[in-house]
Design a protein around this motif. Structure first.
Motif, mmCIF file in Angstrom:
data_model
loop_
_atom_site.group_PDB
_atom_site.id
_atom_site.type_symbol
_atom_site.label_atom_id
_atom_site.label_comp_id
_atom_site.label_asym_id
_atom_site.label_seq_id
_atom_site.Cartn_x
_atom_site.Cartn_y
_atom_site.Cartn_z
ATOM 1 N N VAL A 62 0.821 -1.183 0.051
ATOM 2 C CA VAL A 62 -0.084 -0.066 -0.063
ATOM 3 C C VAL A 62 0.880 1.074 -0.032
ATOM 4 O O VAL A 62 0.695 2.079 -0.960
ATOM 5 N N ILE A 63 1.987 1.289 0.716
ATOM 6 C CA ILE A 63 2.994 2.369 0.769
ATOM 7 C C ILE A 63 3.534 2.816 -0.529
ATOM 8 O O ILE A 63 3.480 3.712 -0.983
ATOM 9 N N HIS A 64 3.892 1.594 -1.268
ATOM 10 C CA HIS A 64 4.474 1.785 -2.609
ATOM 11 C C HIS A 64 3.392 2.258 -3.470
ATOM 12 O O HIS A 64 3.584 3.134 -4.377
ATOM 13 N N LEU A 65 2.211 1.862 -3.162
ATOM 14 C CA LEU A 65 0.976 2.004 -4.057
ATOM 15 C C LEU A 65 0.900 3.758 -4.102
ATOM 16 O O LEU A 65 0.716 4.208 -4.957
ATOM 17 N N GLY A 66 0.990 4.064 -2.597
ATOM 18 C CA GLY A 66 0.858 5.567 -2.600
ATOM 19 C C GLY A 66 1.678 6.238 -3.359
ATOM 20 O O GLY A 66 1.459 7.478 -3.701
ATOM 21 N N GLN A 67 3.015 5.866 -3.581
ATOM 22 C CA GLN A 67 4.055 6.514 -4.272
ATOM 23 C C GLN A 67 3.868 6.260 -5.728
ATOM 24 O O GLN A 67 4.831 6.573 -6.438
ATOM 25 N N GLY A 68 2.694 5.642 -6.015
ATOM 26 C CA GLY A 68 2.600 5.242 -7.729
ATOM 27 C C GLY A 68 3.603 4.326 -8.065
ATOM 28 O O GLY A 68 3.945 4.047 -9.335
ATOM 29 N N ASN A 69 3.695 3.423 -7.161
ATOM 30 C CA ASN A 69 4.763 2.274 -7.383
ATOM 31 C C ASN A 69 4.033 0.766 -7.490
ATOM 32 O O ASN A 69 3.592 0.611 -6.323
ATOM 33 N N LEU A 70 4.136 0.203 -8.340
ATOM 34 C CA LEU A 70 3.138 -1.037 -8.374
ATOM 35 C C LEU A 70 3.907 -2.145 -8.004
ATOM 36 O O LEU A 70 3.720 -3.333 -8.227
ATOM 37 N N GLY A 71 5.390 -1.955 -7.697
ATOM 38 C CA GLY A 71 6.301 -2.996 -7.181
ATOM 39 C C GLY A 71 7.029 -3.656 -8.431
ATOM 40 O O GLY A 71 6.728 -3.123 -9.670
ATOM 41 N N GLU A 72 7.683 -4.614 -8.268
ATOM 42 C CA GLU A 72 8.597 -4.985 -9.320
ATOM 43 C C GLU A 72 8.113 -6.254 -9.816
ATOM 44 O O GLU A 72 7.498 -7.040 -9.210
ATOM 45 N N SER A 73 8.399 -6.050 -11.051
ATOM 46 C CA SER A 73 7.998 -7.582 -11.976
ATOM 47 C C SER A 73 8.980 -8.449 -11.451
ATOM 48 O O SER A 73 10.158 -8.326 -11.771
ATOM 49 N N TRP A 74 8.530 -9.828 -10.963
ATOM 50 C CA TRP A 74 9.780 -10.770 -10.542
ATOM 51 C C TRP A 74 10.249 -11.666 -11.720
ATOM 52 O O TRP A 74 11.115 -12.210 -11.545
ATOM 53 N N THR A 75 9.826 -11.201 -13.012
ATOM 54 C CA THR A 75 10.584 -11.742 -13.930
ATOM 55 C C THR A 75 11.517 -10.899 -14.544
ATOM 56 O O THR A 75 12.660 -11.407 -14.856
ATOM 57 N N SER A 76 10.923 -9.812 -14.691
ATOM 58 C CA SER A 76 11.939 -8.901 -15.736
ATOM 59 C C SER A 76 12.649 -7.883 -14.821
ATOM 60 O O SER A 76 13.715 -7.184 -15.302
ATOM 61 N N ARG A 77 12.358 -7.668 -13.433
ATOM 62 C CA ARG A 77 13.093 -6.819 -12.538
ATOM 63 C C ARG A 77 12.674 -5.546 -12.802
ATOM 64 O O ARG A 77 13.559 -4.684 -12.461
ATOM 65 N N ARG A 78 11.817 -5.437 -13.699
ATOM 66 C CA ARG A 78 11.426 -3.828 -13.760
ATOM 67 C C ARG A 78 9.915 -3.404 -13.332
ATOM 68 O O ARG A 78 9.359 -4.394 -12.911
ATOM 69 N N PRO A 79 9.925 -2.052 -12.952
ATOM 70 C CA PRO A 79 8.479 -1.807 -12.056
ATOM 71 C C PRO A 79 7.360 -2.179 -13.087
ATOM 72 O O PRO A 79 7.335 -1.951 -14.410
ATOM 73 N N VAL A 80 6.423 -2.485 -12.480
ATOM 74 C CA VAL A 80 5.351 -3.147 -13.164
ATOM 75 C C VAL A 80 4.470 -2.139 -14.009
ATOM 76 O O VAL A 80 3.993 -2.179 -14.819
ATOM 77 N N GLN A 81 4.537 -0.823 -13.172
ATOM 78 C CA GLN A 81 3.917 0.150 -13.835
ATOM 79 C C GLN A 81 4.380 0.546 -15.015
ATOM 80 O O GLN A 81 3.540 1.093 -15.991
ATOM 81 N N ASP A 82 5.493 0.749 -15.207
ATOM 82 C CA ASP A 82 6.362 0.727 -16.738
ATOM 83 C C ASP A 82 5.968 -0.177 -17.498
ATOM 84 O O ASP A 82 5.717 0.460 -18.823
ATOM 85 N N GLU A 83 6.073 -1.334 -17.240
ATOM 86 C CA GLU A 83 5.686 -2.327 -18.179
ATOM 87 C C GLU A 83 4.091 -2.166 -18.685
ATOM 88 O O GLU A 83 3.776 -2.447 -19.966
#
Lengths: 364, 271, 270
Positions: A97-118
């Motif tokens: 939730v804290i990450h979400l508040g920062q506009g961060n959806l977490g890291e994709s565990w396969t590509s190691r990239r932020p989910v929101q970018d993908e």
């Protein structure tokens, strides 16, 4: 649309907030917007909770999947630690939730990239296909729905209803295969079902992310033609299936309206039939159709996942499909949130549209 | 007497219900209407009054079918006319106003535009001129502040006001035959009287023939010259109003009159 | 008269097709001369008298697989329809009867689930649960429970205000008896129609999930799995691999939809 008044929660807030609220209330449109946004936010919070726990509580360990079939216990534990899966669920949720508040959806565990970018990269592909399909859906279902209602009870009506029932039963992926077989394999009208452009043709410079629009903006007719060439078949396939419920809804709404007194008045004073259907009836029928367009959206999104799979279309449907395959939870959650947000926004827009069309609805 | 403006001969209409059963709702209706007269058509609800009117307009619902009969109007049998020609008569030759006036207006269109549209259809004016003419007609129909009221939507009007808008639309049509189907149902009693006066005044002024459908013999006695009494899909009696009230011939008419005169119910009692 | 015939025609046609499928599912597998998962050297055979629907890449007889799949797919669709109907109706009846806070919280939850297309919900749940018949059934059932909750709740709201509800309470029935025995049965007509529709959707969803590689997976004989196998050969023209299982699937879904439409007309509800 039902909106429940929800002002009780404000009672024990500081007085500054109260004054603010009173100002808002004195402007109906603002008041309405605020209440709707508040409600939407509440729904979204619910969806975050559901999305998180639905994906976390159910069995299936992403670390095991990621470590592969031959991994030993030690390796799995190492991955669990790395991915934060060893912590209590409540902590994981708070973190999310804290990450979400920062506009961060977490890291994709396969590509190691932020989910929101993908997701951002892939959303335009899905949107382009979805919008094209929606336009085609309207082009199919408006005339059919109107015809069925106007000629209600006749053979035309019966045929259209049969088409709608059949369309509701057609498996989209099967229909897609038939289309590809005919249009690509047999008749060579369509390109092979491999993504949005022919291999070797470069993507147009990114403005909207819609290849058809971007290529036109760049003045690149060849790319435009190629993009369109790849777009029409999946869009039409999707439209065929979505047209089924849409036609039914338009027919029902038109039938309802055509029975109304004001239609009889219009006929009694000699308004031409065509004008009655296209102006009086259609505009009034639009209101019930609008309120149910959430269903159409659902069909479009769900259909997109399958169509993207069959046509190797690099949208978010393919993305979530790949993510589910390897328990890439952040990616799945990101997808759920994205869809839900779009759905909620869509409903908000529909409500506003609704009040624009219908003078009886005042915004409070 | 002169040639009738409209003559209905032996009209049979059947209605097919949801289960596919058919029921004959008009059983050989016949009567005539003469130019410039006000004709009443009375009967209880369900007696077939409205169906008769809708048949005249060619606006019967899908489920209703004309079985046999003729409707003579201006020297031609309407029922034998091609659909297109019949449609062309609607509004210009025969027009109709309905009960429940608020529902009879398009809820999404400003009333001024609805009147203007009819003006354009029948008087071939341009957009702007038609709107201006529409305002005049609204005023003629007894609406004040027309330029403001014309911008209202039907739901913002009272029932009486909405009926005046519809009457303005009829004025735009200038039909030879105007059918008014229970035009005051659901309105206040004082408003009812005003609306009837208005309809009467317009009938005189335009020289239109009026067919007034009602269940209210009181209204008939005030407005109409002749009257047809209808029951169970049949015309039971046609007479001049004065004669009818003096010597009702048919038992059913007598029954209707007795309910009218009962003191334990208001005069405009309806079930 | 014609209208009436046509109306019942819908229901009759749907029932006839469904009966056909049930018959195939029941006795069909015993009539087959091949095994559904037995490989042979006759790969990619075109339809012929020997292999009526042709063979796939492992030389398995497609007709046999379609027939075996009928049993599996019908079983899943009907289980989903019945379970989601039962669970959803009971929940809907309870919240509709008691109302209040429980009701508003639960209905908000249902609204949230409705913000999400049923197929996607089932897809996510299956994806997380893992692949098995039981898991697909669970996932698709969860996706359709809200439909019945909403429907029954709405019905319950009207039914509970009627006099016989008061009568049942006043003679001392416990709440659960009033809800389940006295009121619930009176709310079920729309749910029955819905059940038929849900069976149709469920069969499409199950196959759709299998097509995406979720739930039922290769080498099980299932329509979606078979279509997925065929999809790999879409650019080389082995059309029989996907055409026959797809036709069976669509026909089955069509039957459920026809029955739903027919029932709706029969009971004249909209």
């Amino acid at each position: 649309m039902t909106t429940t008044p929800d002002t009780g929660a404000m009672d024990n807030s500081p007085s500054l907030w109260l004054t603010f609220w009173e100002i808002i209330r004195s402007y109906p449109l603002l008041h309405y917007l605020f209440r709707r946004l508040g409600l939407a936010l509440l729904t979204l919070v619910g969806i975050v909770v559901v999305a998180f726990f639905l994906t976390s509580v159910l069995p299936g360990n992403p670390a095991v999947v990621r470590a592969g079939p031959l991994a030993n216990e030690e390796r799995i534990q190492k991955y669990e630690k790395e991915m934060g899966l060893d912590r209590p669920l409540a902590v994981q949720f708070g973190d999310y939730v804290i990450h979400l508040g920062q506009g961060n959806l977490g890291e994709s565990w396969t590509s190691r990239r932020p989910v929101q970018d993908e997701l951002k990269e892939r959303l335009p592909a899905t949107a382009e296909l979805g919008i094209a399909a929606f336009v085609a859906t309207l082009a199919i279902s408006l005339p059919l729905g109107i015809l069925a209602a106007v000629y209600s009870g006749t053979a035309i009506d019966w045929a259209i209803r049969l088409f709608a029932t059949f369309g509701a039963s057609v498996a989209l992926f099967w229909l897609a295969l038939i289309c590809i077989h005919l249009f690509y394999y047999k008749w060579h009208i369509a390109p092979p079902p491999l993504d949005r452009l022919t291999i070797g043709i470069d993507e147009p410079p990114n403005v909207t992310g819609f290849f058809t629009i971007d290529s036109l903006l760049a003045g690149d007719i060849d790319t435009f033609r190629d993009a369109l060439n790849h777009l029409w078949l999946p869009a039409l396939t999707l439209a065929f299936v979505v047209s089924a419920p849409m036609t039914k809804m338009i027919r029902a709404a038109m039938l309802d309206v055509l029975d109304k007194d004001f239609i009889r008045t219009a006929r009694a004073v000699g308004v031409p039939f065509r004008q009655i259907i296209l102006v009086d009836a259609l505009r009034n029928a639009f209101i019930p159709v609008l309120t149910t367009s959430g269903i159409v959206f659902g069909y479009l999104v769900a259909g997109n996942v399958i169509v993207e799979r069959v046509f190797s279309w690099a949208g978010i449907g393919q993305y979530v499909w790949q993510a589910l395959d390897v328990n890439n939870l952040n990616a799945v959650r990101g997808f759920i949130l994205l869809i839900a947000t779009v759905y909620i926004l869509l409903n908000l827009v529909i409500d506003l549209l609704y009040s624009l069309i219908d003078p009886r609805i005042r915004l409070n | 007497m002169t040639e009738p403006l409209l003559a209905i001969e032996n009209l049979y209409v059947t209605l097919i219900d949801d289960r596919g059963k058919s029921k004959t709702i008009l059983q050989g209706v016949s009567f005539e209407i003469y130019p410039n007269e006000v004709m009443g058509l009375v009967g209880e609800s369900g007696s077939g009054k409205s169906m008769t009117a809708l048949a005249l307009m060619g606006l019967l619902p899908h489920r209703a079918q004309i079985h046999s009969g003729r409707i003579w109007f201006g020297g031609q049998n309407l029922l034998a006319l091609p659909k297109r020609e019949f449609s062309a008569l609607r509004g210009s030759q025969i027009a109709m106003i309905f009960q429940n006036p608020r529902a009879a207006l398009n809820p999404l269109m400003r009333v001024g535009n609805q009147v203007a549209r009819v003006v354009r259809l029948h008087q071939g004016l341009g957009k702007r001129a038609a709107y201006g003419k529409g305002l005049d007609l609204l005023q003629q129909a007894g609406i004040t502040d027309t330029s403001i009221r014309a911008r209202a939507y039907p739901h913002q009007l009272s029932g009486g006001m909405a009926q005046r808008v519809l009457i303005a639309m009829m004025l735009a049509c200038q039909p030879r035959l105007l059918i008014a189907d229970e035009p005051t149902t659901g309105l206040d009693v004082t408003i009812q009287a005003q609306i009837f006066e208005l309809i009467k005044a317009i009938q005189v002024e335009l020289g239109t023939t009026l067919l007034l459908i009602t269940h209210d013999l009181g209204v008939v006695s005030e407005v109409c010259q002749r009257v047809a009494v209808m029951q169970a899909g049949k015309i039971q009696e046609v007479a001049a109003v004065a004669d009818l009230f003096a010597h009702p011939q048919h038992p059913y008419t007598q029954h209707l009159m007795s309910t009218l005169l009962r003191v334990d119910r208001p005069a405009n009692y309806r079930e | 008269m014609l209208r009436m015939l046509l109306r019942h025609f819908t229901l009759l046609l749907g029932s006839a097709i469904l009966m056909g499928f049930i018959a195939v599912a029941w006795v069909g597998p015993d009539q087959m001369k091949y095994e559904p998962e037995k490989v042979s050297r006759n790969t990619y055979e075109k339809p012929s008298p020997e292999y009526r629907f042709g063979t796939d890449k492992f030389g398995r007889d497609i007709l046999t697989r379609v027939v075996y799949a009928t049993r599996l797919d019908l079983r899943i669709a009907m289980t989903v329809a019945v379970v989601s109907f039962v669970v959803g109706s009971v929940i809907g009846a309870i919240v509709g009867y008691y109302g209040g806070r429980l009701d508003s919280i639960l209905m908000r939850g249902v609204d949230i689930l409705f913000a999400f297309p049923a197929f996607l919900l089932a897809m996510v749940i299956t994806g997380v649960l893992g692949d098995s018949e039981k898991n697909v059934i669970t996932a698709v059932t969860i996706a359709y429970i809200p439909y019945f909750v909403r429907l029954t709740r709405g019905q319950m709201l009207t039914v509970r205000t009627l006099q016989y509800a008061d009568a049942a309470i006043s003679i001392g029935n416990p709440s659960w008896r009033v809800i389940l025995i006295h009121l619930l049965p009176n709310t079920l007509t729309p749910s029955l129609i819905q059940m038929s529709m849900v069976a149709g959707w469920a069969i499409l969803d199950t196959a759709g999930l299998a097509f995406l590689g979720l739930g039922i997976t290769s080498p099980t004989a299932e329509w979606g799995v078979m279509i997925s196998d065929g999809a790999q050969r879409i650019t080389t023209g082995e059309w029989w691999m996907w055409l026959y299982p797809g036709a069976a699937l669509v026909l089955a879904a069509f039957a459920f939809n026809l029955i739903g439409d027919g029932l709706r007309n029969l009971l004249r509800l909209q």
